[in-house]
Structures are given as C-alpha cells and as structure tokens.
Design a protein around this motif. Structure first.
Motif, PDB file in Angstrom:
ATOM      1  N   VAL A   1       0.404   5.338   0.497  1.00 49.34           N
ATOM      2  CA  VAL A   1      -0.500   6.414   0.907  1.00 49.34           C
ATOM      3  C   VAL A   1       0.213   7.740   0.682  1.00 49.34           C
ATOM      4  CG1 VAL A   1      -1.800   7.426   2.810  1.00 49.34           C
ATOM      5  CG2 VAL A   1      -1.617   4.931   2.605  1.00 49.34           C
TER       6      VAL A   1
ATOM      7  N   GLU B   1       0.836  -1.198   0.000  1.00 44.91           N
ATOM      8  CA  GLU B   1       0.000   0.000   0.000  1.00 44.91           C
ATOM      9  C   GLU B   1       0.870   1.245   0.000  1.00 44.91           C
ATOM     10  OE1 GLU B   1      -3.819   1.471   2.569  1.00 44.91           O
ATOM     11  OE2 GLU B   1      -1.977   1.072   3.686  1.00 44.91           O
TER      12      GLU B   1
ATOM     13  N   SER C   1      -1.846   2.511  -5.027  1.00 42.97           N
ATOM     14  CA  SER C   1      -2.297   3.757  -4.426  1.00 42.97           C
ATOM     15  C   SER C   1      -3.666   4.090  -4.999  1.00 42.97           C
ATOM     16  CB  SER C   1      -1.309   4.896  -4.728  1.00 42.97           C
ATOM     17  OG  SER C   1      -1.158   5.058  -6.128  1.00 42.97           O
TER      18      SER C   1
ATOM     19  N   SER D   1       5.268   9.322  -0.643  1.00 43.31           N
ATOM     20  CA  SER D   1       4.254   8.372  -0.176  1.00 43.31           C
ATOM     21  C   SER D   1       4.784   7.608   1.028  1.00 43.31           C
ATOM     22  CB  SER D   1       3.887   7.375  -1.283  1.00 43.31           C
ATOM     23  OG  SER D   1       3.319   8.009  -2.397  1.00 43.31           O
TER      24      SER D   1
END
Length: 401
Positions: free
Chosen positions: A141, A139, A171, A147
C-alpha cells in the motif's frame, strides 16, 4: 511439425570473461573440499530443521554464498555449467545446505539488476550476504516515501539464516490496475512462522515469512516488466532465465543422487545380502547388475544435466528462443530428474530396509531428492502438458518462463 532444435556452441564460459575456466575449476574444488564438513553435520541439519552453523561457515569461507552477488560488489559470477558442478558437489554432502546456496544465489542474480546502485551498495556491504524469497504475493500500500507491506510468504528457504528477503507484492496503480512487483526487506524487520514440517529437505528451514505493515522505502520496491498480454514477465526479458534457475536447482538433486550412490558404493564389497550364500553384494551377479544399472543412471544423468546447462549457457545474447525450444529443455530436465529417482530407488532395493534407519544417510538423500523433484519449477505433469500443447499446435505455452 518441423521445428529447429536448440543448439548451443561448444564453449561454456560465456557469461563473463572475468571468470576464467581456471577460476571456475578452483570454485568447484572448494565446493568439493567442503563436502566432508557438510556430510558430518547433515544429520544435525536435518534434525534441527536449519543448516548447521559449521556448514554455514564452511560455505561462507569457500566463497559459495558470494554466488549471485554482482561482481562489482565482490561477487562470484560463473556460468550455468559451473553452478551445476558446484551445487552437485555440495549436494553430495548435504542437499539442504546446497539448496540454500542455490536459492540465495538465484534470487540475487535474477533480481539485483532491478535495484538502484545505492541499494545494492547497502545490501552487498558483504558479498556473502544471503537472500531468501517468497513468491505468493502480499500487499503493498502506497505510503509517503515508499510502501507499507503486509502478507505471509511460505517456502522461504533459509529464512532463519538469511539477511534479506525479496517478497512478491501486488499494488494498485492510480488507474486501478494491479501491479506485480517485489519488496526487498531486511529479515530483522520480518517475523518467521516455523511452518516447514516435511518429509525431505528438512534442513532448508523453508518457513513462512510474515510482514505486518512493514514500511519499505521506494528505492527498495520494484515492478516487474509486462510481457505479452500485459502479464508480468517473470523472465525479466531473458527467455531462458527461469529454465536456467531450474537447472541450477536440479544440480542440488544430482548431488543427492550422487551422494546416495556414494553410500552404497562404500558397502557393496562388504555388505552381506540377507538370506543368501553370498558374503557380499559384489559376489552376487544380480546385485552387481542392479548396482551397475544404478551407477550408470546416476553418472549419465549427471552428464546429461551438465550438457543441458552448457547448451543453455552457450546461448548468444539476443538469440531467439522459441516456446517449443524452451519447452523441450524443460522436458529434458524432468527426464533427468526421473532418471535420478529411479536410480536411487534401485540403490535402496540393493541396500535393503536398513537404509531407512534414521542414522543412515541413504534415506536422507532419498527423501531430499523426492521432495526437491516436486518443486514448483520442476512440475512433471505441467511440463508435459505444456509440451503437448506446443508440439501438437493445440495451444500456446501453459507455463510462464
């Protein structure tokens, strides 16, 4: 159903004019010269689950970890035929060591083009830098300037000795659509969970890489282009790129088969068949038949693999490749691997049960070959299902790349 066969031209050195045939031959010779060191430490590599330091050093000194590094940063850019020849030589000594070379080279070669020059300059401060990777998406973010990445990526071959990891991430864009991409992260910022406990390729150390909210600057984040139907294009616009990587991987497995042949060839004139009047395997007509069959299968399989690599390397830039043609190449590749597996089974039959002693390299070649041949890129049943759909007109391609 009529279909045009995929035909390459005759000359294999098409990838770059900078790397001459003489230089390619020299690289293969350096790989061959490294084999005694790799073989001498293959047992240690297998036992410790990590390529021996002596093996890593001889590979580095030979310039083999520079494969896949962009040439402008001191890398070695060779065509697919040369890659197969190099990896096959290394695999004769130690398939696990050869595996780390091909995985790092393939990852660097495939993804480096997506990063800006300043990132590449940082990453390739040394041309023999090693990459590992993980394909199961984690993942990402969004955060100021980049990120935050979290996840677990299994099967990261060579993670304990890599400098960088290319990690698949998902994402969510502002419009709510998931975007598949990647994060390039220094191994110093990641943890390793030693999950790799398998029957073969033990020395690859293909453990699980772990990230927990690791910040990755925006310039080290990439997004995969989208192909037909909006799905991520893992080929990056090069239709044969994934097949090419699979062929390179198969070069290591060709080396395992050739290594197994070397072991039996060394004893065929001295090893006595059990419970028989013969003083050596060579005296037995049946044993000679089995050995000749296995030898032919290994050598002709290697020739087939080199020929396959040549046809792929000879593809002209922009030349159209249909799904059927690409599938046919995959079918030939898995056919070659099955030939290697049958040949090594025959060599084990010939050698006998002592081949499975843990200090006998024959069993290690057998284990590595059979584990490697089940790699996700080499799935026999999905390759066959994919080809069946295409040649019968029952459906579109099943496999990506």
């Amino acid at each position: 159903m009529a279909r045009r066969a995929f035909q390459g031209r005759r000359h294999h050195m098409t990838k770059t004019a900078r790397y001459t045939s003489e230089a390619a031959e020299a690289l293969v010779a350096r790989a061959r010269a490294a084999v005694p060191v790799l073989a001498a430490h293959a047992g240690v590599t297998d036992q410790q689950g990590r390529v021996a330091s002596e093996s890593l050093e001889v590979l580095r000194e030979a310039g083999l970890f520079a494969l896949g590094t962009p040439v402008e940063f001191g890398g070695t850019d060779v065509d697919l035929v040369t890659q197969v020849q190099v990896l096959s030589e290394l695999g004769r000594g130690c398939p696990s060591s050869a595996w780390l070379v091909t995985i790092s080279a393939g990852t660097k070669d495939h993804f480096s083009r997506l990063f800006p020059k300043e990132v590449l300059a940082e990453v390739y401060a040394q041309p023999d830098v090693r990459w590992c990777g993980g394909a199961t998406p984690g993942e990402a973010v969004a955060a100021p300037g980049g990120s935050r990445v979290s996840g677990r990526w299994a099967y990261a071959s060579g993670a304990e000795d890599a400098h960088w990891a290319l990690l698949s991430v998902v994402s969510v864009r502002d419009d709510g659509v998931p975007q598949v991409g990647g994060a390039l992260v220094p191994m110093s910022e990641l943890a390793i969970d030693r999950t790799w406990r398998v029957a073969g390729f033990q020395g690859t150390g293909s453990h699980t890489v772990v990230a927990n909210n690791v910040f990755v600057p925006a310039e080290r984040m990439i997004q995969l282009p989208r192909g037909l139907g909006g799905a991520p294009d893992v080929t990056l616009g090069e239709p044969l790129s994934i097949v090419s990587q699979s062929v390179a991987v198969a070069g290591v497995l060709a080396g395992a088969a050739r290594g197994a042949l070397d072991v039996v060839e060394a004893v065929v004139g001295t090893r006595k068949p059990p419970i028989s009047p013969y003083d050596s395997l060579a005296e037995s007509a049946s044993a000679r038949h089995v050995f000749a069959t296995a030898e032919h299968m290994v050598t002709s399989g290697y020739d087939r693999l080199v020929s396959l690599a040549g046809r792929i390397a000879d593809q002209a830039p922009g030349e159209e490749v249909t799904d059927v043609q690409r599938s046919a190449l995959r079918m030939e590749l898995v056919s070659v691997l099955q030939q290697f597996q049958r040949a090594v089974d025959l060599l084990l039959d010939l050698h006998g049960s002592s081949a499975f002693a843990l200090d006998n390299p024959l069993q290690r070649f057998w284990r590595d070959l059979n584990v490697g041949a089940r790699h996700a890129q080499l799935s026999t049943y999905l390759t066959t299902e994919n080809h069946g759909l295409l040649v019968t007109g029952a459906g579109g391609p099943l496999l990506m790349g």
